[in-house]
Design a protein around this motif. Structure first.
Motif, PDB file in Angstrom:
ATOM      1  N   ASP A   1       1.273   0.918  -0.304  1.00 21.30           N
ATOM      2  CA  ASP A   1       0.529   0.156  -0.740  1.00 21.30           C
ATOM      3  C   ASP A   1      -1.014   0.716  -0.782  1.00 21.30           C
ATOM      4  OD1 ASP A   1       2.084  -2.085  -1.503  1.00 21.30           O
ATOM      5  OD2 ASP A   1       1.821  -2.957   0.518  1.00 21.30           O
ATOM      6  N   ARG A   2      -1.360   1.377   0.520  1.00 23.06           N
ATOM      7  CA  ARG A   2      -2.499   2.055   0.677  1.00 23.06           C
ATOM      8  C   ARG A   2      -2.697   2.946  -0.514  1.00 23.06           C
ATOM      9  NH1 ARG A   2      -3.503   6.989   1.711  1.00 23.06           N
ATOM     10  NH2 ARG A   2      -1.588   7.474   2.225  1.00 23.06           N
TER      11      ARG A   2
ATOM     12  N   SER B   1      -2.661  -1.215  -7.430  1.00 17.85           N
ATOM     13  CA  SER B   1      -2.012  -2.222  -6.634  1.00 17.85           C
ATOM     14  C   SER B   1      -1.648  -3.308  -7.520  1.00 17.85           C
ATOM     15  CB  SER B   1      -2.977  -2.631  -5.687  1.00 17.85           C
ATOM     16  OG  SER B   1      -3.384  -1.946  -4.580  1.00 17.85           O
TER      17      SER B   1
ATOM     18  N   GLU C   1       3.184   0.090   3.884  1.00 18.66           N
ATOM     19  CA  GLU C   1       1.873  -0.042   4.180  1.00 18.66           C
ATOM     20  C   GLU C   1       1.329   0.939   3.602  1.00 18.66           C
ATOM     21  OE1 GLU C   1       0.961  -0.826   8.250  1.00 18.66           O
ATOM     22  OE2 GLU C   1       1.356  -2.983   8.000  1.00 18.66           O
TER      23      GLU C   1
ATOM     24  N   GLU D   1      -6.127   2.587  -7.557  1.00 13.02           N
ATOM     25  CA  GLU D   1      -6.537   1.371  -8.241  1.00 13.02           C
ATOM     26  C   GLU D   1      -5.374   0.792  -8.945  1.00 13.02           C
ATOM     27  OE1 GLU D   1      -9.885   2.554 -10.646  1.00 13.02           O
ATOM     28  OE2 GLU D   1     -11.316   2.303  -8.716  1.00 13.02           O
TER      29      GLU D   1
ATOM     30  N   ARG E   1       2.018  -2.711  -8.807  1.00 10.73           N
ATOM     31  CA  ARG E   1       2.845  -1.926  -7.930  1.00 10.73           C
ATOM     32  C   ARG E   1       4.377  -2.676  -8.328  1.00 10.73           C
ATOM     33  NH1 ARG E   1       4.725  -5.449  -3.914  1.00 10.73           N
ATOM     34  NH2 ARG E   1       4.633  -3.762  -2.198  1.00 10.73           N
TER      35      ARG E   1
ATOM     36  N   GLU F   1      -3.277   1.385  -3.781  1.00  9.55           N
ATOM     37  CA  GLU F   1      -4.865   0.837  -3.873  1.00  9.55           C
ATOM     38  C   GLU F   1      -5.926   1.967  -3.857  1.00  9.55           C
ATOM     39  OE1 GLU F   1      -7.890  -1.704  -1.038  1.00  9.55           O
ATOM     40  OE2 GLU F   1      -5.714  -1.411  -0.319  1.00  9.55           O
TER      41      GLU F   1
END
Length: 256
Positions: free
Chosen positions: A121-122, A130, A118, A128, A133, A125
């Motif tokens: 992914d944070r 994501s 997590e 910018e 990935r 994100e």
């Protein structure tokens, strides 16, 4: 200066008998963006390594987050070194590159858990990235690679982000996009950002303070004050030409 997170007092550093930093004093406040500018060989990268505690001054003192650099809490410093060709050739995905930051705090063979994923992914994100990935790191553009490496640096939720020539190889438009991203990260994460640069024109509109360095600190203050100061001549030479990059420049747009 209140709320200092970085402080150098009369710092002298030498390497192989040569003085690299001479009597440098400066301070950086929380949530401030400061750029260290100067020509090649001026001591900029050495100053970053001194802040982190990798180089020990033979005179003067360094304080980081209220104590000695080597005693800073784990994960409190995010660092992006100068890029190398080896960095760009890593046969891994963007997600895997960011995951390296979290693997560093694990025991041998310990796997990442759900919370770790997590955090990755944070971080992706936040920069910018994501949507990329799963892409091979080597297939990304230079600007995208830098964003992934920034994600790796912020994945551990640092308080301070140190960047060494982060925009090298980017054109003017990509540079501006990159610096605007740093502004967003500062505002959303409360980061203090210190970055090394040789291009005063590219960063003068987004930093709170400039440190003009050529062994000695010739200037430390607001960018607007530096541009009309003798510091530029002292650092870059008497014939320095200051050029401000404008993302709306028609000529630049023609080169996209």
């Amino acid at each position: 200066m209140e709320n200092r997170v970085i402080s150098l007092q009369n710092v002298w550093v030498r390497y192989n008998g040569s003085i690299i930093l001479e009597d440098v004093s400066l301070a950086v406040r929380a949530r401030e963006i400061m750029s260290i500018v100067g020509p090649n060989g001026s001591g900029k990268s050495t100053l970053l390594r001194t802040i982190m505690g990798f180089k020990e001054p033979f005179r003067g003192s360094v304080t980081l987050l209220g104590g000695p650099p080597r005693k800073a809490p784990p994960g409190s410093i995010g660092y992006l070194p100068q890029k190398t060709s080896d960095d760009r050739a890593m046969p891994v995905s963007a997600f895997d590159v960011v995951a390296m930051a979290l693997h560093a705090g694990k025991r041998i063979f310990e796997r990442l858990d759900r919370r770790d994923r997590e955090e990755i992914d944070r971080a992706l994100e936040a920069v910018e990235m994501s949507a990329h990935r799963g892409r091979h790191f080597g297939s990304l553009s230079e600007g995208q690679k830098q964003r992934v490496l920034i994600a790796r640096a912020i994945a551990v939720r640092p308080k301070i982000l140190l960047l060494d020539e982060p925009s090298t190889g980017l054109d003017a438009i990509a540079q501006d996009n990159f610096y605007q991203m740093l502004l967003r990260l500062r505002n959303s994460m409360g980061l203090t950002i210190v970055m090394v640069s040789h291009d005063i024109g590219a960063i003068s509109n987004i930093v709170d303070r400039l440190a003009c360095l050529k062994t000695k600190l010739h200037f430390h203050g607001k960018p607007a004050d530096c541009l009309s100061n003798r510091a530029l001549a002292g650092v870059f030479g008497k014939n320095v030409l200051y050029v401000s990059h404008d993302k709306n420049c028609d000529t630049c747009r023609e080169d996209e």
